[in-house]
Design a protein around this motif. Structure first.
Motif, short mmCIF file in Angstrom:
data_model
loop_
_atom_site.label_atom_id
_atom_site.label_comp_id
_atom_site.label_asym_id
_atom_site.label_seq_id
_atom_site.Cartn_x
_atom_site.Cartn_y
_atom_site.Cartn_z
N UNK A 154 69.19 42.11 129.44
CA UNK A 154 69.48 40.86 129.88
C UNK A 154 70.36 40.16 129.08
N UNK A 155 70.48 40.36 127.67
CA UNK A 155 71.76 39.93 127.07
C UNK A 155 72.93 40.48 127.29
N UNK A 156 72.85 41.75 127.64
CA UNK A 156 74.38 42.54 128.22
C UNK A 156 74.61 42.13 129.54
N UNK A 157 73.69 41.52 130.10
CA UNK A 157 74.18 41.14 131.58
C UNK A 157 74.63 39.69 131.67
N UNK A 158 74.46 38.98 130.35
CA UNK A 158 74.76 37.58 130.21
C UNK A 158 73.70 36.74 130.60
N UNK A 159 72.61 36.95 130.54
CA UNK A 159 71.34 36.14 131.02
C UNK A 159 70.30 36.24 130.03
N UNK A 160 70.65 35.95 128.55
CA UNK A 160 69.78 35.67 127.58
C UNK A 160 69.07 34.64 127.62
N UNK A 161 68.31 34.18 126.59
CA UNK A 161 67.61 33.00 126.32
C UNK A 161 68.56 31.75 126.65
N UNK A 162 69.75 31.71 125.92
CA UNK A 162 70.67 31.17 126.31
C UNK A 162 71.82 31.68 127.22
N UNK A 163 71.81 31.31 128.26
CA UNK A 163 72.71 32.22 129.19
C UNK A 163 74.15 31.96 129.04
N UNK A 164 74.75 33.15 129.19
CA UNK A 164 76.25 33.13 128.96
C UNK A 164 76.91 32.88 130.63
N UNK A 165 76.45 33.22 131.64
CA UNK A 165 77.03 33.11 132.85
C UNK A 165 76.04 32.42 133.93
N UNK A 166 76.53 32.15 134.98
CA UNK A 166 75.71 31.79 136.18
C UNK A 166 76.36 32.35 137.35
N UNK A 167 75.40 32.40 138.39
CA UNK A 167 76.08 33.13 139.64
C UNK A 167 76.88 34.28 139.63
N UNK A 168 77.87 34.40 140.18
CA UNK A 168 78.62 35.76 140.15
C UNK A 168 79.45 35.93 138.77
N UNK A 169 78.65 36.01 137.76
CA UNK A 169 79.36 36.34 136.35
C UNK A 169 80.49 35.09 136.06
N UNK A 170 80.20 33.91 136.34
CA UNK A 170 80.95 32.59 135.93
C UNK A 170 80.52 32.34 134.65
N UNK A 171 81.36 32.27 133.64
CA UNK A 171 81.12 31.97 132.28
C UNK A 171 81.01 30.31 132.12
N UNK A 172 79.85 29.98 131.56
CA UNK A 172 79.38 28.74 131.40
C UNK A 172 80.29 27.95 130.65
N UNK A 173 80.48 28.42 129.21
CA UNK A 173 81.12 27.85 128.09
C UNK A 173 82.49 27.70 127.81
N UNK A 174 83.06 26.67 127.40
CA UNK A 174 84.31 26.69 127.04
C UNK A 174 84.75 27.34 126.02
N UNK A 175 83.77 27.41 124.81
CA UNK A 175 84.03 28.09 123.76
C UNK A 175 82.75 28.37 122.87
N UNK A 176 82.86 28.96 121.88
CA UNK A 176 81.55 29.64 121.23
C UNK A 176 80.74 28.24 120.78
N UNK A 177 79.47 28.55 120.84
CA UNK A 177 78.47 27.57 120.32
C UNK A 177 78.04 27.69 118.87
N UNK A 178 77.50 26.65 118.12
CA UNK A 178 77.05 26.73 117.03
C UNK A 178 75.76 27.47 117.07
N UNK A 179 75.20 28.22 116.18
CA UNK A 179 73.86 29.07 116.39
C UNK A 179 72.69 27.84 116.41
N UNK A 180 73.05 26.78 115.49
CA UNK A 180 72.07 25.85 115.37
C UNK A 180 71.72 25.15 116.74
#
Length: 296
Positions: free
Chosen positions: A111-137
């Protein structure tokens, strides 16, 4: 979409509780949340329509009447794109974060490899959610303040139900895009029932659910392509009287997937789901006596 300042002042989730519990069921709607923190929207590169593509829109409304039958329902207000409680608590993608993740994070799941972990990286058809990296906290904060309380509440509801009835049945309610095809090559299914290939739920329950839906004229698949996520796998312990069934509903049955608005099919589907739940209660068949399930 509802824009909120955060979940300190706005509830991240709630529980619809009946006056008196009359059913051995707990209903869960973990992906229908539509309250979006303003900071999350600012951090996203997507517009309002795109970021909502992963919502199980209106699923909580399709089932909110279960309370009148005597069963509780827990429902998320936070969106799945913000936090996914149908994952392990720390399924996190290291590429999403500025700092190193803690050693207990699961960074290698499918699920992480697919971009759909606990904090998702993508939605829909592999659309990246975030503009930049997030702080771990930021990830840890969402998990500690929302994910863990959500699961504590779900565990409590199931434990209370188990004590009251001798067993508990969790119905994990979801929806799916209409583009999902039947794995056998037939027409798109209206419903997919997931029981982790027979490990999370009584076969009596699953077979009765399929029979009920098909009798109403719906097409139904089992486990393919959705066998159930973390919630179904984690809480389904049939040998201990804990049964978990994932229910995926084709969104075309009740909404316009382009506009994200309900259409005329919503009322009819909700009515059919009401009859479906009554069937599972054993009305007309009494199939869910505690002894009947325990005897499998």
């Amino acid at each position: 979409m509802k824009v909120v300042s955060g979940f300190e002042d706005s509830p991240a989730f709630d529980v619809l509780t009946p006056t008196r519990r009359q059913l051995p069921f707990v209903f869960n709607s973990p992906h229908s949340g539509r309250s979006y923190p303003s900071s999350f929207i600012s951090a996203s590169r997507l517009d309002a329509a795109a970021i909502r593509r992963s919502e199980d829109a209106y699923v909580d409304e399709l089932f909110e009447w279960v309370v009148s039958l005597g069963a509780p329902m827990i429902r998320a207000h936070f969106p799945r794109a913000y936090l996914d409680v149908n994952r392990e608590p720390y399924e996190l993608d290291p590429k999403m974060f500025e700092e190193r993740l803690p050693p207990y994070a699961n960074v290698r799941s499918i699920r992480v490899a697919g971009g759909l972990g606990t904090i998702a990286r993508i939605v829909g058809e592999s659309q990246e959610i975030y503009r930049k990296r997030l702080p771990v906290n930021e990830a840890i904060s969402r998990i500690e303040s929302i994910y863990k309380p959500y699961h504590r509440t779900l565990r409590r509801l199931l434990a209370e139900t188990h004590v009251s009835f001798g067993y508990a049945i969790l119905v994990d309610c979801h929806s799916m895009p209409s583009t999902i095809r039947n794995p056998d090559g037939g027409p798109r299914p209206d419903f997919i029932l997931g029981d982790r290939y027979g490990t999370s739920c009584s076969a009596v329950l699953v077979e009765a659910a399929m029979e009920s839906l098909r009798a109403m004229g719906y097409t139904v698949s089992r486990n393919k392509p959705y066998a159930g996520g973390f919630i179904t796998e984690h809480y389904g312990r049939p040998a201990k009287g804990l049964h978990a069934l994932q229910l995926e509903i084709n969104r075309a049955l009740y909404m316009d997937e382009g506009s994200l608005k309900q259409h005329d099919g919503f009322t009819a589907l909700s009515r059919d789901l009401h009859e479906f739940v009554k069937d599972l209660m054993g009305i007309g068949g009494n199939i869910f006596e505690a002894g009947a399930i325990a005897a499998e």
